[in-house]
Design a protein around this motif. Structure first.
Motif, PDB file in Angstrom:
ATOM      1  N   TYR A   1       0.849  -1.184   0.000  1.00  0.00           N
ATOM      2  CA  TYR A   1       0.000   0.000   0.000  1.00  0.00           C
ATOM      3  C   TYR A   1       0.890   1.241   0.000  1.00  0.00           C
ATOM      4  CZ  TYR A   1      -4.158  -2.767   1.072  1.00  0.00           C
ATOM      5  OH  TYR A   1      -5.194  -3.659   1.022  1.00  0.00           O
ATOM      6  N   THR A   2       0.442   2.310  -0.646  1.00  0.00           N
ATOM      7  CA  THR A   2       1.183   3.565  -0.687  1.00  0.00           C
ATOM      8  C   THR A   2       0.957   4.339   0.601  1.00  0.00           C
ATOM      9  OG1 THR A   2       0.921   3.674  -3.088  1.00  0.00           O
ATOM     10  CG2 THR A   2       1.525   5.718  -1.969  1.00  0.00           C
TER      11      THR A   2
ATOM     12  N   ARG B   1      -4.534   2.221  -1.931  1.00  0.00           N
ATOM     13  CA  ARG B   1      -4.372   1.765  -3.313  1.00  0.00           C
ATOM     14  C   ARG B   1      -5.588   2.247  -4.074  1.00  0.00           C
ATOM     15  NH1 ARG B   1      -2.535  -4.482  -2.644  1.00  0.00           N
ATOM     16  NH2 ARG B   1      -4.569  -4.659  -1.712  1.00  0.00           N
TER      17      ARG B   1
END
Length: 146
Positions: A40-41, A144
Motif C-alpha cells: 500500500y502507498t 491503493r
C-alpha cells in the motif's frame, strides 16, 4: 536573576526532552510500522506518540470511496497489546481489532467517502504495584487506487 535563569534552563530541558521523544517515535513509526503497510502507498503522515499502559488516544481521518486502505497500528515492544476501534460519524463501530485477535492491521474499502474516528487504547499488564510501561504507538495509513 538566578531563579529566572533556572526556570529558563528547566523549560528548555523539558522542551528538548519532548522534541527528542517525538523524534524517537517518528523513527519508531518509520522503522517498525511503515513496513506493515506492505504494497500500500503510505499517505506521507507519521502519526506517533508516547503512551503509557491504560492511556487512550484518538485520531480523525477522512477516507474516500473507490480506494482500498490499510490501517496499521504498532506499539513499542515494552507495551501490552494496543486495542483499536474504528467508528463512523454516528459512533457506530466499523471495526475493532478485539474481534480479530488484536491484529495490528486492517484492510478495508468504503462504499462512500466519510470521516472515521480511530480510537486506540494501550492495554494494561495487570501487575499490581509495578510501574506502568511507556512507549511509542504509531498509526499509519496506506492506500491503493482500484
Amino acid at each position: 536573576m538566578n531563579i529566572l535563569k533556572s526556570i529558563t534552563v528547566t523549560g528548555f530541558l523539558i522542551l528538548a526532552i519532548g522534541i527528542n521523544l517525538s523524534g524517537q517515535c517518528k523513527t519508531f513509526a518509520r522503522n517498525t510500522c511503515l513496513p506493515a503497510l506492505g504494497d500500500y502507498t503510505h499517505d506521507g503522515n507519521y502519526h506517533a506518540t508516547v503512551l503509557m499502559e491504560g492511556e487512550e488516544a484518538e485520531l480523525y481521518k477522512t477516507f474516500y470511496s473507490d480506494m482500498e486502505y490499510r490501517l496499521a497500528i504498532c506499539g513499542d515492544e515494552a507495551l501490552p497489546p494496543v486495542e483499536f476501534t474504528v467508528l463512523d460519524a454516528n459512533r457506530n463501530i466499523v471495526y475493532s481489532n478485539k474481534d480479530s485477535g488484536m491484529s495490528g492491521v486492517w484492510d478495508f474499502k468504503l462504499e462512500s467517502s466519510q470521516q472515521l474516528k480511530i480510537a486506540i487504547r494501550v492495554g494494561t499488564s495487570g501487575s499490581a504495584g509495578s510501574t506502568p510501561a511507556k512507549g511509542c504507538v504509531s498509526i499509519m495509513f496506506g492506500f491503493r487506487v482500484k
